[in-house]
Design a protein around this motif. Structure first.
Motif, PDB file in Angstrom:
ATOM      1  N   ASP A 269       0.864  -1.341   0.024  1.00 12.69           N
ATOM      2  CA  ASP A 269       0.057   0.252  -0.124  1.00 12.69           C
ATOM      3  C   ASP A 269       0.878   1.172   0.056  1.00 12.69           C
ATOM      4  O   ASP A 269       1.937   1.437   0.657  1.00 12.69           O
ATOM      5  CB  ASP A 269      -0.952   0.092   1.410  1.00 12.69           C
ATOM      6  CG  ASP A 269      -1.914  -1.271   1.117  1.00 12.69           C
ATOM      7  OD1 ASP A 269      -2.209  -1.416   0.225  1.00 12.69           O
ATOM      8  OD2 ASP A 269      -2.456  -1.570   2.393  1.00 12.69           O
ATOM      9  N   GLY A 300      14.699   6.421   1.795  1.00  9.57           N
ATOM     10  CA  GLY A 300      13.916   5.141   2.001  1.00  9.57           C
ATOM     11  C   GLY A 300      12.633   5.618   2.147  1.00  9.57           C
ATOM     12  O   GLY A 300      11.620   4.860   2.538  1.00  9.57           O
ATOM     13  N   LYS A 303      10.687   6.961  -3.043  1.00 10.31           N
ATOM     14  CA  LYS A 303      10.466   7.913  -4.090  1.00 10.31           C
ATOM     15  C   LYS A 303      10.265   7.098  -5.536  1.00 10.31           C
ATOM     16  O   LYS A 303       9.821   7.486  -6.486  1.00 10.31           O
ATOM     17  CB  LYS A 303      11.604   8.955  -4.241  1.00 10.31           C
ATOM     18  CG  LYS A 303      11.597   9.896  -3.145  1.00 10.31           C
ATOM     19  CD  LYS A 303      12.594  10.933  -3.235  1.00 10.31           C
ATOM     20  CE  LYS A 303      14.127  10.408  -3.114  1.00 10.31           C
ATOM     21  NZ  LYS A 303      14.443   9.764  -1.824  1.00 10.31           N
ATOM     22  N   THR A 304      11.047   5.859  -5.533  1.00 11.44           N
ATOM     23  CA  THR A 304      11.225   5.135  -6.898  1.00 11.44           C
ATOM     24  C   THR A 304       9.560   4.803  -7.260  1.00 11.44           C
ATOM     25  O   THR A 304       9.672   4.868  -8.485  1.00 11.44           O
ATOM     26  CB  THR A 304      11.961   3.848  -6.527  1.00 11.44           C
ATOM     27  OG1 THR A 304      13.044   4.285  -5.792  1.00 11.44           O
ATOM     28  CG2 THR A 304      12.351   3.138  -7.814  1.00 11.44           C
ATOM     29  N   ARG A 453       8.906   0.310   9.482  1.00  7.12           N
ATOM     30  CA  ARG A 453      10.241   0.919   9.976  1.00  7.12           C
ATOM     31  C   ARG A 453      10.546   1.246  11.387  1.00  7.12           C
ATOM     32  O   ARG A 453       9.821   1.928  11.842  1.00  7.12           O
ATOM     33  CB  ARG A 453      10.613   1.693   8.892  1.00  7.12           C
ATOM     34  CG  ARG A 453      10.517   1.535   7.449  1.00  7.12           C
ATOM     35  CD  ARG A 453      11.689   1.180   6.832  1.00  7.12           C
ATOM     36  NE  ARG A 453      11.444   0.928   5.480  1.00  7.12           N
ATOM     37  CZ  ARG A 453      11.391   1.755   4.420  1.00  7.12           C
ATOM     38  NH1 ARG A 453      11.656   3.013   4.574  1.00  7.12           N
ATOM     39  NH2 ARG A 453      11.206   1.402   3.275  1.00  7.12           N
TER      40      ARG A 453
HETATM   41  P1  ADP Z   1      14.137   6.402  -1.750  1.00  5.87           P
HETATM   42  O1  ADP Z   1      13.010   7.422  -1.491  1.00  5.87           O
HETATM   43  O2  ADP Z   1      15.271   6.303  -0.774  1.00  5.87           O
HETATM   44  O3  ADP Z   1      14.457   6.375  -3.068  1.00  5.87           O
HETATM   45  P2  ADP Z   1      13.019   3.612  -2.234  1.00  5.87           P
HETATM   46  O4  ADP Z   1      12.116   4.040  -3.242  1.00  5.87           O
HETATM   47  O5  ADP Z   1      14.325   2.991  -2.616  1.00  5.87           O
HETATM   48  O6  ADP Z   1      13.305   5.131  -1.360  1.00  5.87           O
HETATM   49  O7  ADP Z   1      12.125   2.809  -1.076  1.00  5.87           O
HETATM   50  C1  ADP Z   1      13.006   2.277  -0.016  1.00  5.87           C
HETATM   51  C2  ADP Z   1      12.121   0.993   0.059  1.00  5.87           C
HETATM   52  O8  ADP Z   1      10.751   1.140   0.577  1.00  5.87           O
HETATM   53  C3  ADP Z   1      12.101   0.057  -1.098  1.00  5.87           C
HETATM   54  O9  ADP Z   1      12.472  -1.203  -0.743  1.00  5.87           O
HETATM   55  C4  ADP Z   1      10.780   0.190  -1.491  1.00  5.87           C
HETATM   56  O10 ADP Z   1      10.385  -1.203  -2.214  1.00  5.87           O
HETATM   57  C5  ADP Z   1      10.047   0.191  -0.072  1.00  5.87           C
HETATM   58  N1  ADP Z   1       8.669   0.964   0.075  1.00  5.87           N
HETATM   59  C6  ADP Z   1       8.573   1.996  -0.810  1.00  5.87           C
HETATM   60  N2  ADP Z   1       7.292   2.607  -0.609  1.00  5.87           N
HETATM   61  C7  ADP Z   1       6.602   1.646   0.036  1.00  5.87           C
HETATM   62  C8  ADP Z   1       5.435   1.477   1.029  1.00  5.87           C
HETATM   63  N3  ADP Z   1       4.592   2.187   0.798  1.00  5.87           N
HETATM   64  N4  ADP Z   1       5.267   0.594   1.823  1.00  5.87           N
HETATM   65  C9  ADP Z   1       6.394  -0.446   1.951  1.00  5.87           C
HETATM   66  N5  ADP Z   1       7.556  -0.443   1.313  1.00  5.87           N
HETATM   67  C10 ADP Z   1       7.781   0.743   0.675  1.00  5.87           C
END
Ligand code: ADP
Ligand code: MG
Length: 700
Positions: A269, A300, A303-304, A453
């Motif tokens: 979600d 974390g 953003k991706t 987390r």
């Molecule tokens: P950053 O903002 O640092 O680029 P990432 O996009 O790499 O962060 O996401 C960090 C981690 O959190 C990844 O493993 C991603 O799959 C996970 N993640 C992102 N959004 C969620 C969410 N809504 N719920 C659970 N896990 C998430």
């Protein structure tokens, strides 16, 4: 002609030579530039010290007394200094000159009262003052001076060529005489009244010749407000113009790809923050204007996936998109992550970096140009001229600090119509900076971490506690967790750092021996392919420990890594420490960050360690960072142009900035092209300023 436009050499007492120096050293070309040379600080010259009151405080004092003798003292190697004995009724001290000895010796009068001014220091039982400012008491009494004496910015060259602070003071006086201190008001009356701002004339007079602390404070407030107000007017106007003039490519529909992904393939979600940000972006993309948005989100924060979903919108509307990352490792990781997320969708996604093979490149170039490639992920390889899109609709940039402004703009010049732009940054930018740097951008913030987390626990340990730290690492590894150990890499001392890293690696190999433990190492001197291999081994859990320089700083994602040890942590900046710490705490387990330092720490280092231990909040950390380092440093040299403020200070004058922004927005809401008669003066000043100083930003 406006008097303030007069070339500076025409000012009485300046002339061509000094004019040249002023131009070169302080960019003072015209009368108006001198007028806007504001003092750095003020010295209280109301107080006269007696020699027996002096303390070795290194503070600046002024004393009335006489020189009773003067002599040259040889220092060996053909060098000498000039030493004078200076007395008042309470004692005696020495005045010392190293430069201009001949001139001083000839011009100094013995046994005549002087007022001297400068810093005192103590050698043995004697106080002395090097290169004092001197004035005959008689002249001192006759000269019109204000109690608060301004100290102007200067350079070594100016000082050496005799343009001392006193000389600049005199020029300033002359300037006020020649212009009769008639400077036109540029703020509307209603603002002056509402904010109780002193008029322009009074402000300029009191900034240069303050009669009292109170008048000075009022003058400073007025001028700081004015400076920030005009910058905000410029930034906001630019944003309005962009929205009106630059037609974006409207992404009108939310289609198949987006909906399918949202309904069927979301791996988790979305957090509320992610949802909110997506909505903000969708609003932009759907409007007729080009999007120019900054997405801030701590490491974390996820953003991706937001980036991917934006690219799905592009695809749904028939556009290509690209994502550019600052390093190969990160580009790879984005590529893997995004391909994985989108594996159920029918998309053509490719990776382009420096290591992409020529044959593969050809395929990519072709697919880009014929429109069959949907998403291109890569490094600055994307900027090469050969990379031509069929219809680039959205450009996303990760970690913008590492790209230069010009570099980035290359990306949007690839299209006749500029694509929508989303810049993602994990380095939170203090509100004040964001406001002044990105005042013309729209900003979205992901201020919430995905659920589950645990906040990372951070501790500070001294090198002498290393055994205990190692024991802790072994316990974590015994629980199948993985560990990062990071060494600093600072460009200037690369060789030494490399040695530190290798020494560290050796001793770690000894303390964590095979076959029980296995260690990866990654550093800047390795070939990209070897780096990737090591990273891969670590991320697949084949090694327990990753020893690295800061190459892992950006973006790597190994959720099973639970400990980040930062060696020589005192050598890292706060935002770097925070970035590094963000490499752990990505899974559900408790994670730790251990800051290792020596016992000897500077005050700033102590504050940095304490801040890291106290908080995980990137915004709070960035505020501390801003206070410690100042805005120029934080944004790097290339961006500091924007921060070239004459009088305001982004750290100290936050409230004034807020006020200025508020009033700039209000004014433009009521009178966007600045046309109303009550704004006539303001308009004039605004146009004048825009000619001189274009305020650019990261993106345009
Ligand atoms: P950053 O903002 O640092 O680029 P990432 O996009 O790499 O962060 O996401 C960090 C981690 O959190 C990844 O493993 C991603 O799959 C996970 N993640 C992102 N959004 C969620 C969410 N809504 N719920 C659970 N896990 C998430
Ligand atoms: Mg990221």
């Amino acid at each position: 002609m406006n008097l303030l436009e007069t070339p500076i050499e025409f000012l009485k007492g300046v002339g061509p030579q000094r004019g040249d120096l002023l131009r070169k050293e302080l960019s003072i070309h015209k009368y108006g530039d001198l007028l806007n040379l504001f003092p750095n600080r003020y010295i209280d010259r109301t107080r006269y010290y007696k020699i027996n009151e002096l303390q070795n405080s290194n503070s600046e004092v002024q004393i009335v007394g006489k020189i009773i003798n003067i002599k040259t003292v040889e220092q060996g190697k053909g060098k000498s200094r000039l030493v004078a004995t200076f007395i008042d009724e309470t004692g005696q001290m020495e005045l010392v000159w190293f430069q201009g000895q001949k001139w001083i010796r000839e011009s100094i009068k013995i046994n005549v009262p002087y007022v001297i001014f400068g810093k005192v220091s103590q050698f043995g039982a004697t106080y002395n003052m090097a290169h004092p400012e001197m004035e005959l008491l008689e002249e001192h009494k006759a000269s019109l001076r204000s109690a608060m004496q301004p100290v102007y910015p200067s350079t070594e060259k100016l000082a050496n060529k005799g343009i001392s602070n006193k000389v600049i003071n005199k020029m300033m006086q002359q300037l006020f005489v020649e212009t009769q201190a008639l400077f036109s008001e540029n703020l509307p009356n209603y603002l002056l009244e509402e904010l109780k701002l002193v008029p322009k004339n009074a402000a300029l007079f009191n900034i240069h010749f303050p009669k009292s602390q109170d008048l000075l404070a009022k003058a400073q407030f007025r001028l700081k407000f004015e400076e920030l107000f005009f910058i905000q007017l410029q930034l906001i106007t630019k944003n309005l113009i962009r929205k009106h003039k630059i037609k974006g490519m409207p992404f009108e529909k939310v289609g198949e790809n987006f909906n399918n992904f949202y309904k069927n393939h979301l791996p988790f979600d979305l957090t509320n923050a992610q949802k909110r940000v997506l909505k903000e972006i969708r609003n932009d993309l759907g409007s007729n204007a080009q999007m120019n948005r900054l997405l801030q989100g701590d490491v974390g924060s996820g953003k991706t996936i937001v980036a991917l979903m934006c690219m799905l919108l592009a695809k749904d509307n028939g556009f290509q998109s690209c994502l550019m990352a600052p390093t190969e490792i990160l580009a790879n990781q984005h590529f893997n992550g995004i391909t994985e997320l989108a594996k159920e969708l029918n998309l053509n996604i490719k990776l382009l970096t420096g290591s992409t093979k020529t044959s593969e490149r050809k395929v990519i170039h072709e697919a880009l140009e014929n429109g069959s490639l949907d998403i291109l992920i890569g490094t600055h390889a994307l900027l090469e001229d050969k990379v031509q899109f069929d219809n680039l609709g959205l450009a996303i940039i990760d970690e913008q600090h590492r790209f230069g402004v010009e570099q980035r703009s290359k990306l949007w010049k690839k299209n006749a119509i500029p694509p929508h732009v989303l810049v993602m940054t994990a380095t939170p930018i203090p509100r004040t900076l964001a406001m002044s740097l990105y005042g013309d951008l729209d900003i979205s913030v992901i201020d919430e971490l995905p659920p589950g987390r645990k906040p990372i626990q951070t501790v500070h340990r001294y090198d002498s506690n290393r055994l205990k730290v190692w024991k802790f690492l072994k316990d974590e590894i015994a629980r199948d967790r993985q560990v990062y150990i990071v060494y600093p890499l600072i460009q200037e001392s690369e060789k030494m750092d490399y040695k530190d890293l290798m020494d560290g690696y050796e001793s770690i190999s000894r303390d964590f021996p095979l076959p029980h433990y296995s260690i990866s190492i990654v550093h800047g001197k390795m070939k990209p392919a070897d780096k990737d291999e090591e990273m891969r081994r670590f991320s697949e859990g084949k090694t327990n420990i990753m020893v690295a320089t800061t190459v892992i700083e950006v973006g790597v994602n190994v959720p099973n890594a639970s400990v980040m040890v930062i060696e020589s942590a005192e050598r890292f900046g706060l935002s770097q420490l925070h970035q590094l710490r963000g490499r752990v705490g990505r899974g559900a387990e408790q994670s730790y960050c251990i800051l290792m330092t020596s016992h000897k720490l500077s005050n700033d280092s102590k504050i940095r360690m304490e801040t890291m231990v106290r908080t995980n909040d990137g915004f709070e950390i960035s505020e501390v960072d801003l206070k410690l380092r100042g805005p120029g440093d934080i944004m790097g040299k290339q961006q500091s142009g924007v921060l070239n403020l004459q009088i305001a200070d982004l750290v100290k004058d936050k409230d004034i900035l807020q006020l200025a922004r508020h009033h700039a927005i209000k004014l433009l809401k009521e009178d966007a092209p600045i046309e109303k008669p009550e704004h006539a003066k303001l308009r004039e000043a605004f146009i004048e300023l825009s000619k001189k100083k274009t305020i650019w930003n990261y993106i345009s």
